[in-house]
Every structure is written in C-alpha cells, then in structure tokens.
Write a protein that holds these residues in place. Structure first.
Motif, PDB file in Angstrom:
ATOM      1  N   LEU A   1      12.281 -12.242  -7.762  1.00 35.54           N
ATOM      2  CA  LEU A   1      13.178 -12.777  -6.731  1.00 35.54           C
ATOM      3  C   LEU A   1      13.499 -14.263  -6.958  1.00 35.54           C
ATOM      4  CD1 LEU A   1      14.558 -12.075  -3.878  1.00 35.54           C
ATOM      5  CD2 LEU A   1      12.573 -13.215  -2.921  1.00 35.54           C
TER       6      LEU A   1
ATOM      7  N   GLU B   1       7.527 -21.233  -5.159  1.00 33.12           N
ATOM      8  CA  GLU B   1       8.498 -20.671  -6.105  1.00 33.12           C
ATOM      9  C   GLU B   1       9.905 -20.702  -5.518  1.00 33.12           C
ATOM     10  OE1 GLU B   1       7.003 -16.697  -7.041  1.00 33.12           O
ATOM     11  OE2 GLU B   1       6.740 -17.399  -9.089  1.00 33.12           O
TER      12      GLU B   1
ATOM     13  N   HIS C   1       5.109  -1.297  -4.059  1.00 34.97           N
ATOM     14  CA  HIS C   1       4.700  -1.231  -5.470  1.00 34.97           C
ATOM     15  C   HIS C   1       3.794  -0.036  -5.765  1.00 34.97           C
ATOM     16  CE1 HIS C   1       5.870  -5.398  -4.874  1.00 34.97           C
ATOM     17  NE2 HIS C   1       5.860  -5.596  -6.173  1.00 34.97           N
TER      18      HIS C   1
ATOM     19  N   LEU D   1       2.433  -5.013  10.083  1.00 31.66           N
ATOM     20  CA  LEU D   1       3.585  -4.414  10.773  1.00 31.66           C
ATOM     21  C   LEU D   1       3.159  -3.964  12.179  1.00 31.66           C
ATOM     22  CD1 LEU D   1       4.543  -2.271   7.682  1.00 31.66           C
ATOM     23  CD2 LEU D   1       5.911  -4.160   8.562  1.00 31.66           C
TER      24      LEU D   1
ATOM     25  N   ASP E   1      -0.042  -4.553   0.547  1.00 30.65           N
ATOM     26  CA  ASP E   1      -0.214  -5.552   1.608  1.00 30.65           C
ATOM     27  C   ASP E   1      -0.709  -4.962   2.914  1.00 30.65           C
ATOM     28  OD1 ASP E   1       0.696  -7.507  -0.092  1.00 30.65           O
ATOM     29  OD2 ASP E   1       2.335  -8.187   1.203  1.00 30.65           O
ATOM     30  N   CYS E   2      -0.319  -3.713   3.243  1.00 33.49           N
ATOM     31  CA  CYS E   2      -0.665  -3.177   4.567  1.00 33.49           C
ATOM     32  C   CYS E   2      -2.118  -2.713   4.642  1.00 33.49           C
ATOM     33  CB  CYS E   2       0.313  -2.085   5.019  1.00 33.49           C
ATOM     34  SG  CYS E   2       0.192  -0.542   4.130  1.00 33.49           S
TER      35      CYS E   2
ATOM     36  N   LYS F   1      -3.041 -10.605  -0.768  1.00 33.07           N
ATOM     37  CA  LYS F   1      -1.779  -9.875  -0.622  1.00 33.07           C
ATOM     38  C   LYS F   1      -0.875 -10.251  -1.789  1.00 33.07           C
ATOM     39  CE  LYS F   1      -3.085  -8.396   3.457  1.00 33.07           C
ATOM     40  NZ  LYS F   1      -3.899  -7.189   3.372  1.00 33.07           N
ATOM     41  N   SER F   2      -0.719  -9.360  -2.733  1.00 33.52           N
ATOM     42  CA  SER F   2       0.164  -9.644  -3.869  1.00 33.52           C
ATOM     43  C   SER F   2       0.635  -8.343  -4.504  1.00 33.52           C
ATOM     44  CB  SER F   2      -0.541 -10.509  -4.915  1.00 33.52           C
ATOM     45  OG  SER F   2      -1.221  -9.701  -5.846  1.00 33.52           O
TER      46      SER F   2
ATOM     47  N   TRP G   1       3.888  -1.422  14.110  1.00 32.13           N
ATOM     48  CA  TRP G   1       3.508  -0.017  14.322  1.00 32.13           C
ATOM     49  C   TRP G   1       2.172   0.307  13.647  1.00 32.13           C
ATOM     50  CZ3 TRP G   1       2.936   3.064  10.006  1.00 32.13           C
ATOM     51  CH2 TRP G   1       3.572   2.635   8.846  1.00 32.13           C
TER      52      TRP G   1
ATOM     53  N   LYS H   1       5.829 -14.469 -18.442  1.00 32.39           N
ATOM     54  CA  LYS H   1       6.071 -13.876 -17.119  1.00 32.39           C
ATOM     55  C   LYS H   1       7.304 -12.958 -17.165  1.00 32.39           C
ATOM     56  CE  LYS H   1       7.199 -15.188 -12.302  1.00 32.39           C
ATOM     57  NZ  LYS H   1       6.959 -13.840 -11.826  1.00 32.39           N
TER      58      LYS H   1
ATOM     59  N   GLN I   1      14.931  -1.139  -4.308  1.00 29.56           N
ATOM     60  CA  GLN I   1      13.922  -2.135  -3.925  1.00 29.56           C
ATOM     61  C   GLN I   1      14.018  -3.319  -4.867  1.00 29.56           C
ATOM     62  OE1 GLN I   1      11.616  -2.556  -1.615  1.00 29.56           O
ATOM     63  NE2 GLN I   1       9.546  -2.396  -2.384  1.00 29.56           N
TER      64      GLN I   1
ATOM     65  N   VAL J   1       9.444   8.194   3.039  1.00 29.44           N
ATOM     66  CA  VAL J   1      10.308   7.567   4.046  1.00 29.44           C
ATOM     67  C   VAL J   1      10.513   6.115   3.647  1.00 29.44           C
ATOM     68  CG1 VAL J   1      10.578   6.921   6.469  1.00 29.44           C
ATOM     69  CG2 VAL J   1       9.419   9.051   5.871  1.00 29.44           C
TER      70      VAL J   1
ATOM     71  N   GLY K   1       4.070  -2.503   3.089  1.00 30.55           N
ATOM     72  CA  GLY K   1       4.100  -3.957   2.950  1.00 30.55           C
ATOM     73  C   GLY K   1       3.662  -4.699   4.199  1.00 30.55           C
TER      74      GLY K   1
ATOM     75  N   VAL L   1      12.001 -14.366   4.491  1.00 29.45           N
ATOM     76  CA  VAL L   1      12.221 -13.948   3.097  1.00 29.45           C
ATOM     77  C   VAL L   1      12.380 -12.428   3.011  1.00 29.45           C
ATOM     78  CG1 VAL L   1      11.262 -14.082   0.782  1.00 29.45           C
ATOM     79  CG2 VAL L   1      10.779 -15.871   2.405  1.00 29.45           C
ATOM     80  N   ARG L   2      11.721 -11.720   3.922  1.00 28.85           N
ATOM     81  CA  ARG L   2      11.823 -10.257   3.928  1.00 28.85           C
ATOM     82  C   ARG L   2      12.738  -9.800   5.046  1.00 28.85           C
ATOM     83  NH1 ARG L   2       7.605  -8.312   0.942  1.00 28.85           N
ATOM     84  NH2 ARG L   2       6.015  -9.839   0.502  1.00 28.85           N
TER      85      ARG L   2
HETATM   86  C1  LIG Z   1       9.290 -14.937  -2.753  1.00 29.84           C
HETATM   87  C2  LIG Z   1       8.090 -14.090  -3.072  1.00 29.84           C
HETATM   88  C3  LIG Z   1       7.661 -14.037  -4.378  1.00 29.84           C
HETATM   89  C4  LIG Z   1       6.535 -13.287  -4.685  1.00 29.84           C
HETATM   90  N1  LIG Z   1       6.149 -13.245  -5.992  1.00 29.84           N
HETATM   91  C5  LIG Z   1       5.094 -12.511  -6.322  1.00 29.84           C
HETATM   92  C6  LIG Z   1       4.667 -12.454  -7.694  1.00 29.84           C
HETATM   93  O1  LIG Z   1       5.252 -13.087  -8.586  1.00 29.84           O
HETATM   94  N2  LIG Z   1       3.600 -11.687  -7.980  1.00 29.84           N
HETATM   95  C7  LIG Z   1       2.937 -10.983  -7.022  1.00 29.84           C
HETATM   96  O2  LIG Z   1       1.970 -10.285  -7.329  1.00 29.84           O
HETATM   97  N3  LIG Z   1       3.284 -11.028  -5.723  1.00 29.84           N
HETATM   98  C8  LIG Z   1       4.343 -11.768  -5.348  1.00 29.84           C
HETATM   99  N4  LIG Z   1       4.719 -11.830  -4.032  1.00 29.84           N
HETATM  100  C9  LIG Z   1       3.959 -11.059  -3.010  1.00 29.84           C
HETATM  101  C10 LIG Z   1       4.474  -9.647  -3.011  1.00 29.84           C
HETATM  102  O3  LIG Z   1       5.849  -9.622  -2.728  1.00 29.84           O
HETATM  103  C11 LIG Z   1       3.797  -8.754  -1.979  1.00 29.84           C
HETATM  104  O4  LIG Z   1       2.443  -8.973  -1.942  1.00 29.84           O
HETATM  105  C12 LIG Z   1       4.092  -7.320  -2.386  1.00 29.84           C
HETATM  106  O5  LIG Z   1       5.485  -7.079  -2.290  1.00 29.84           O
HETATM  107  C13 LIG Z   1       3.369  -6.304  -1.533  1.00 29.84           C
HETATM  108  O6  LIG Z   1       3.664  -5.063  -2.079  1.00 29.84           O
HETATM  109  P1  LIG Z   1       3.525  -3.743  -1.260  1.00 29.84           P
HETATM  110  O7  LIG Z   1       3.523  -2.679  -2.269  1.00 29.84           O
HETATM  111  O8  LIG Z   1       2.389  -3.797  -0.324  1.00 29.84           O
HETATM  112  O9  LIG Z   1       4.822  -3.672  -0.341  1.00 29.84           O
HETATM  113  P2  LIG Z   1       6.314  -4.102  -0.581  1.00 29.84           P
HETATM  114  O10 LIG Z   1       6.612  -4.314  -2.012  1.00 29.84           O
HETATM  115  O11 LIG Z   1       6.585  -5.216   0.366  1.00 29.84           O
HETATM  116  O12 LIG Z   1       7.114  -2.819  -0.138  1.00 29.84           O
HETATM  117  C14 LIG Z   1       7.042  -2.283   1.151  1.00 29.84           C
HETATM  118  C15 LIG Z   1       8.189  -1.334   1.353  1.00 29.84           C
HETATM  119  O13 LIG Z   1       8.001  -0.640   2.575  1.00 29.84           O
HETATM  120  C16 LIG Z   1       9.222  -0.596   3.265  1.00 29.84           C
HETATM  121  N5  LIG Z   1       8.949  -0.484   4.692  1.00 29.84           N
HETATM  122  C17 LIG Z   1       8.638  -1.485   5.549  1.00 29.84           C
HETATM  123  N6  LIG Z   1       8.473  -1.012   6.797  1.00 29.84           N
HETATM  124  C18 LIG Z   1       8.669   0.321   6.716  1.00 29.84           C
HETATM  125  C19 LIG Z   1       8.648   1.368   7.664  1.00 29.84           C
HETATM  126  N7  LIG Z   1       8.388   1.117   8.942  1.00 29.84           N
HETATM  127  N8  LIG Z   1       8.909   2.617   7.258  1.00 29.84           N
HETATM  128  C20 LIG Z   1       9.172   2.864   5.955  1.00 29.84           C
HETATM  129  N9  LIG Z   1       9.206   1.918   5.019  1.00 29.84           N
HETATM  130  C21 LIG Z   1       8.960   0.662   5.384  1.00 29.84           C
HETATM  131  C22 LIG Z   1       9.946  -1.857   2.880  1.00 29.84           C
HETATM  132  O14 LIG Z   1      11.337  -1.710   3.027  1.00 29.84           O
HETATM  133  C23 LIG Z   1       9.540  -2.004   1.426  1.00 29.84           C
HETATM  134  O15 LIG Z   1      10.428  -1.333   0.612  1.00 29.84           O
HETATM  135  C24 LIG Z   1       5.838 -12.567  -3.683  1.00 29.84           C
HETATM  136  C25 LIG Z   1       6.285 -12.634  -2.360  1.00 29.84           C
HETATM  137  C26 LIG Z   1       7.393 -13.378  -2.048  1.00 29.84           C
HETATM  138  C27 LIG Z   1       7.848 -13.437  -0.619  1.00 29.84           C
END
Ligand SMILES: Cc1cc2nc3c(=O)[nH]c(=O)nc-3n(C[C@H](O)[C@H](O)[C@H](O)COP(=O)(O)OP(=O)(O)OC[C@H]3O[C@@H](n4cnc5c(N)ncnc54)[C@H](O)[C@@H]3O)c2cc1C
Length: 353
Positions: free
Chosen positions: A45, A151, A11, A227, A262-263, A273-274, A229, A336, A39, A33, A106, A122-123
């Motif tokens: 979802l 959900e 995100h 993760l 998240d990371c 983590k959201s 790594w 929403k 996405q 990368v 993430g 789920v992921r």
């Molecule tokens: C079913 C479900 C519903 C959810 N609903 C909500 C909601 O309504 N509202 C909310 O705020 N949160 C929600 N969440 C939580 C939310 O999904 C996570 O907190 C959020 O996606 C984290 O975002 P991010 O930007 O950290 O990473 P992510 O959105 O997870 O994106 C990480 C990206 O990095 C990529 N990646 C992973 N490893 C590597 C690598 N080694 N090299 C390169 N790229 C890589 C992945 O492919 C992915 O595209 C939900 C989670 C789930 C499981």
C-alpha cells in the motif's frame, strides 16, 4: 458433507484458498463471506501511494481464487455471529449456518480519538486510496507513528504532500526508531515524537496539547482494534476483544470456530498484528481445516521467535529489522519488493499453456 464458513478474505484465508486451489478439499462445502471480491495487499500500500506500483499490481483477485478453490464467494459482511446456534448473520439479513467457521476479518483502525470522524481511516484500503485520488491533499497529518503510520507519512511525502507525523509514544526498538527518524528527516516529514493528537476538529484541525494546526487531510494510523461484532459474539476474547485461540487456531471456548490474523490472539503468546503473522497462521489453518473435516488430530502453530520487519521509506529505500539486527538501503527495498511481488504472484492463478 460439512459446511465450512470462512469470514473475511484476510491473508490467512488467501493462503487457505491457495491451498484448496492446488489440492481440493473433499468432504466439505466451503463458503467465503467478503465485502469485496478483491483485496489490496497492505505491504504494498505505501508503494502504491508513493507511485511505485499500479493498483492492479497490488490487488488480489479473491473471486478468481475462490473459483479455483471450489469455494462459493458470498458477497457481504458478517454483522453478528452466534456460536451457540452456529449461525452468522450478514448485512443483507441472510443467515448462514456452519459446522466449522473460520474468522479472518482483520481489525479496525482505532477511532476512539475525539473528533476522529473528521479524519480518514486507513482501512478499508480501497476507500482510502479512492479518497486520496479525489482530494489530492497538499497538507497531511498522520496520527500514529507505528510502522504503518511511518510508512504512510513517507509515502504521502513522496507523492508531494507536506506531511506532519504525530507520535504519542515509541513503538519501535531503539535501533529501528533511530533509522526511521533519519529516514523521516530525509523524506522532509515533520516528525513530532512525544506529541499525542488529543483531538481533531472540523477543518480538519489537529489538536495536540496546546497546539492547533489546520491540514487538508488527517489520516488515522492509530493501531488495530477488534471488530464490534467479534467483541459481542460470545466467543472467549482477550482483554482487547480479539478472539482467544489455542495453538491449533481454535477458539478456546468454541473449538468449531477458528480465528487467524489480526482478529485472533494466541492464548499462549499473542503474535503482533501484522500481515506476516496472518500469512503464517494461514498455512496451519489450511492444514487444520482439512484435518477437522477428516476428524484427525490438528497441528499446532509455532510462533516465529524473530520476525523480519521491512519498512518502506517513500522513495525506493527501506529499513529491515530482525531480532537485534537492522539494515537499510536501496537493496533492502529491492528485497522487500521481491518478497511482496512473490506473495502477490503466488495468489495469481495461471492456466497452463
Ligand atoms: C499502511 C499499512 C501498511 C502495513 N504494512 C504491513 C507490512 O508491510 N507487513 C505486514 O506484515 N503488515 C503490515 N500491515 C499490517 C497488516 O495490514 C495487518 O496486520 C494485516 O492486514 C492483517 O491481516 P488479516 O489477515 O488479519 O486481515 P486483513 O488483511 O485486514 O483482511 C481482513 C478482511 O476481512 C474483511 N472483513 C472485515 N470485516 C468483515 C466482515 N464483517 N465480514 C466479512 N469480511 C470482513 C475485510 O474486508 C478484509 O478483506 C500494514 C498495515 C497498514 C495499515
């Protein structure tokens, strides 16, 4: 010319790409990368599973965003990061150097449960959706009743499955948990609070203490872990293995590495983590990458005191919580839906006529 490496199309990086597409970043070459050129948005979802959305409505075209942001999209997955040498290794063996790196890759679903290999994580979301399409399971168990598991359980029930939701411990405020329990009942989900899944056997059979029950599918919604790594790369981490960052989103040990979503874990007070928080990180990250290139002082991220949580309940019905306030209804779902569609639409680039 500085080399910026963005790892993951999470995100926060989507916000960075959107920012660079509306105002180009000068003085740097940027590479993203990502294992996938599109996405699926997690907030939508459950609505996709329940049948309220089509796949194309919940998917972000990362390749198109990169092209408009003058960012090179490098398909692949980072498997190792060496912050001392400022290099990242990809799964195809290539190495990419950087002056500045930003991690928004993430988290993984916790799969430490015995027999987790017999369950579906789920992921990645795209694989999860594909597996559901192929199997069309009639009896589903969901392990983990946080917001995501709750959900998912209601969404799966809405598409016709008989769903059992296992919960080891309460994860919601009492007011939200009460509303969620009522919604689960209305959705005919067999909710088992206080019943931890202790193992999964082939079948798949869920073991919860002395109980054994066979399902067509077990879904893991057991929370986020870091993760591998990231855990092994030498950046300073918190106790759970997430990258410790200052309020500028810079690693506390390697200031040329940023981390968001998240990371990352804010050293002062980690955000939950959201996706909502990851998006908010993105705004500061975009600003700070520009400032780092221009060698000016960076901005500080200010955590939100009371974030809005919206929980979809299978049918077009949702629950809202902010601070101590809660509400529910069809109107909350429409709210929403409006917020989610606005987010997706903000990432779509339309050509002026
Ligand atoms: C079913 C479900 C519903 C959810 N609903 C909500 C909601 O309504 N509202 C909310 O705020 N949160 C929600 N969440 C939580 C939310 O999904 C996570 O907190 C959020 O996606 C984290 O975002 P991010 O930007 O950290 O990473 P992510 O959105 O997870 O994106 C990480 C990206 O990095 C990529 N990646 C992973 N490893 C590597 C690598 N080694 N090299 C390169 N790229 C890589 C992945 O492919 C992915 O595209 C939900 C989670 C789930 C499981």
């Amino acid at each position: 010319m500085k080399q910026i490496l963005l790892v993951g199309a999470g995100h926060a990086h989507l916000v960075v790409l959107r920012s660079f597409s509306t105002q180009a970043l000068y003085g740097a070459r940027v590479t993203l990368v990502t294992p996938r050129a599109s996405q699926i948005y997690s907030g939508m979802l459950p609505g996709l599973i329940a049948g309220h959305y089509r796949l194309d409505e919940v998917r972000v075209d990362v390749a198109q965003l990169c092209a408009r942001a003058y960012v090179e999209l490098r398909p692949g997955r980072v498997v190792a990061l060496d912050p001392e040498r400022r290099r990242a290794r990809l799964d195809d063996g290539a190495e990419l150097g950087y002056d500045l790196a930003s991690l928004n890759a993430g988290s993984l679903t916790d799969a430490s449960l015995a027999g987790a290999g017999h369950a579906l994580a789920v992921r990645p979301f795209a694989d999860f959706i594909e597996a559901l399409k192929k199997a069309a399971p009639a009896r589903v168990a969901v392990a983990g009743a946080g917001a995501a598991g709750t959900e998912l359980a209601m969404a799966l029930s809405c598409r016709g499955a008989a769903v059992t939701l296992y919960s080891d411990k309460p994860t919601m405020s009492p007011a939200l948990a009460k509303r969620a329990a009522r919604a689960l009942r209305r959705s005919a989900v067999d909710f088992r609070p206080g019943m931890a899944v202790t193992g999964i056997e082939p079948g798949p059979v869920v073991i919860a203490g002395t109980s054994r029950q066979e399902f067509d599918l077990v879904v893991l919604a057991t929370g986020a872990v870091s993760l591998p790594w990231v855990r092994g790369c030498g950046l300073a981490l918190d106790d759970e293995g997430f990258v410790l960052v200052h309020d500028t989103l810079q690693s506390v040990s390697h200031p040329e590495v940023f981390a968001a979503g998240d990371c990352a874990a804010l050293a002062a007070a980690p955000d939950p983590k959201s996706g909502v928080h990851a998006v908010r990180h993105g705004a500061v990250l975009a600003e700070n990458l520009r400032k780092a290139v221009a060698a000016t002082a960076l901005s500080a991220y200010k955590p939100q005191k009371r974030a809005l949580l919206l929980l979809s309940c299978g049918r077009r019905y949702a629950i809202a919580e902010r601070g101590g306030w809660t509400a529910e209804g069809r109107w909350v779902w429409r709210w929403k839906d409006w917020i989610d569609r606005r987010w997706i639409s903000s990432l779509r680039i339309r050509d002026a006529a």
